[in-house]
Design a protein around this motif. Structure first.
Motif, PDB file in Angstrom:
ATOM      1  N   GLY A  69       0.656  -1.419  -0.103  1.00 39.52           N
ATOM      2  CA  GLY A  69      -0.018   0.023   0.102  1.00 39.52           C
ATOM      3  C   GLY A  69       0.646   1.184  -0.002  1.00 39.52           C
ATOM      4  O   GLY A  69       1.830   1.164  -0.852  1.00 39.52           O
ATOM      5  N   GLY A  70       0.525   2.384   0.829  1.00 39.10           N
ATOM      6  CA  GLY A  70       1.223   3.484   0.847  1.00 39.10           C
ATOM      7  C   GLY A  70       1.103   4.455  -0.269  1.00 39.10           C
ATOM      8  O   GLY A  70       1.513   5.342  -0.239  1.00 39.10           O
ATOM      9  N   SER A  71       0.054   4.288  -1.110  1.00 36.05           N
ATOM     10  CA  SER A  71      -0.250   5.039  -2.349  1.00 36.05           C
ATOM     11  C   SER A  71      -1.683   5.018  -2.568  1.00 36.05           C
ATOM     12  O   SER A  71      -2.426   4.135  -2.531  1.00 36.05           O
ATOM     13  N   ALA A  72      -2.083   6.270  -3.079  1.00 33.29           N
ATOM     14  CA  ALA A  72      -3.564   6.125  -3.706  1.00 33.29           C
ATOM     15  C   ALA A  72      -3.721   5.203  -5.070  1.00 33.29           C
ATOM     16  O   ALA A  72      -4.877   4.841  -5.448  1.00 33.29           O
ATOM     17  N   LEU A  73      -2.637   4.805  -5.548  1.00 32.70           N
ATOM     18  CA  LEU A  73      -2.589   3.845  -6.527  1.00 32.70           C
ATOM     19  C   LEU A  73      -2.480   2.319  -6.039  1.00 32.70           C
ATOM     20  O   LEU A  73      -2.977   1.850  -7.146  1.00 32.70           O
ATOM     21  N   THR A  74      -2.250   2.256  -5.080  1.00 33.22           N
ATOM     22  CA  THR A  74      -2.197   0.831  -4.682  1.00 33.22           C
ATOM     23  C   THR A  74      -2.946   0.658  -3.206  1.00 33.22           C
ATOM     24  O   THR A  74      -2.569  -0.571  -2.503  1.00 33.22           O
TER      25      THR A  74
END
Length: 232
Positions: A69-74
């Motif tokens: 995670g850690g991203s708006a894309l993932t």
């Protein structure tokens, strides 16, 4: 012709980079990733682009960055919408995927060693307002130094790796003009971080806004939008 591994997301920048590699006389081997991105429709674009541009081989590698995670894309985080250029340029956005380019380049490096290739192409851009730390020239220079210490081919003198980032200092309009001069069909590409049904661009995320600004400044219509308008 000299072999080169080209990172191909299916977006505007990577597609232009692929065209440049071909124009410079390289035989391109395209590498894309299914990494858990919410905008996975870009892989359909990558397949279309690779076929249209006649790459020697197109590999889609599966890795699960969504696990971290850690991203708006993932991860289940909202993608920023309707931001101004000043807002885009302030800090590192939530659409940054931790260490993504390092991961991608490492796969490309491994494939290049197998192919006996010494050239990697990546479509990063330092003037794209993204603020991503892994799109800077100093990052690529450091990675290139590391890469030449990291493989058997490099240590044995069979490979002197070069990372090509031809778009690094170009505006989006400059990238589009170069691509059009090389015959790139941008209707095949996808840039949106939060696409709708059938890959329809949202028109409001940072990537959509930068793309729209680029086409406007280049003085040409975006054929991707025309393609969706015709589908209505």
């Amino acid at each position: 012709m000299t072999k080169a591994v080209v990172l191909l997301s299916g977006g505007l920048d990577s597609t232009t980079t692929l065209a440049i590699a071909k124009a410079e006389g390289f035989t391109p081997y395209a590498l894309s990733f299914r990494y858990g991105q919410r905008h996975a429709v870009e892989l359909e674009s990558a397949v279309r682009v690779a076929q249209a541009m006649g790459v020697a081989e197109h590999v889609i590698a599966d890795i699960d960055l969504r696990r971290f995670g850690g991203s708006a894309l993932t991860a289940d985080l909202p993608v920023p919408k309707a931001r101004s250029l000043d807002e885009m340029g302030a800090g590192i956005p939530v659409t940054y995927v931790p260490a993504r380019n390092t991961v991608f380049l490492s796969f490309a490096l491994a494939w290049a060693e197998v192919l006996g290739a010494s050239d990697l192409f990546i479509g990063v851009n330092a003037l794209d307002y993204s603020g991503y730390p892994d799109c800077r020239p100093e990052y690529l220079a450091a990675y290139e130094r590391m890469a030449n210490l990291a493989t058997a081919a490099g240590v044995e003198g069979r490979q002197q790796l070069r990372i090509h980032a031809p778009l690094m200092q170009l505006t989006k309009a400059g990238i589009i003009r170069w691509g059009l001069a090389l015959g790139v069909d941008y209707a095949l590409t996808s840039s949106c971080y939060d696409p709708g049904a059938a890959g329809r661009p949202c028109g409001q995320c940072d990537s959509c806004l930068l793309r729209a600004r680029g086409f406007a400044e280049a003085g040409v219509a975006d054929p991707l939008l025309a393609r969706f308008a015709e589908a209505v």
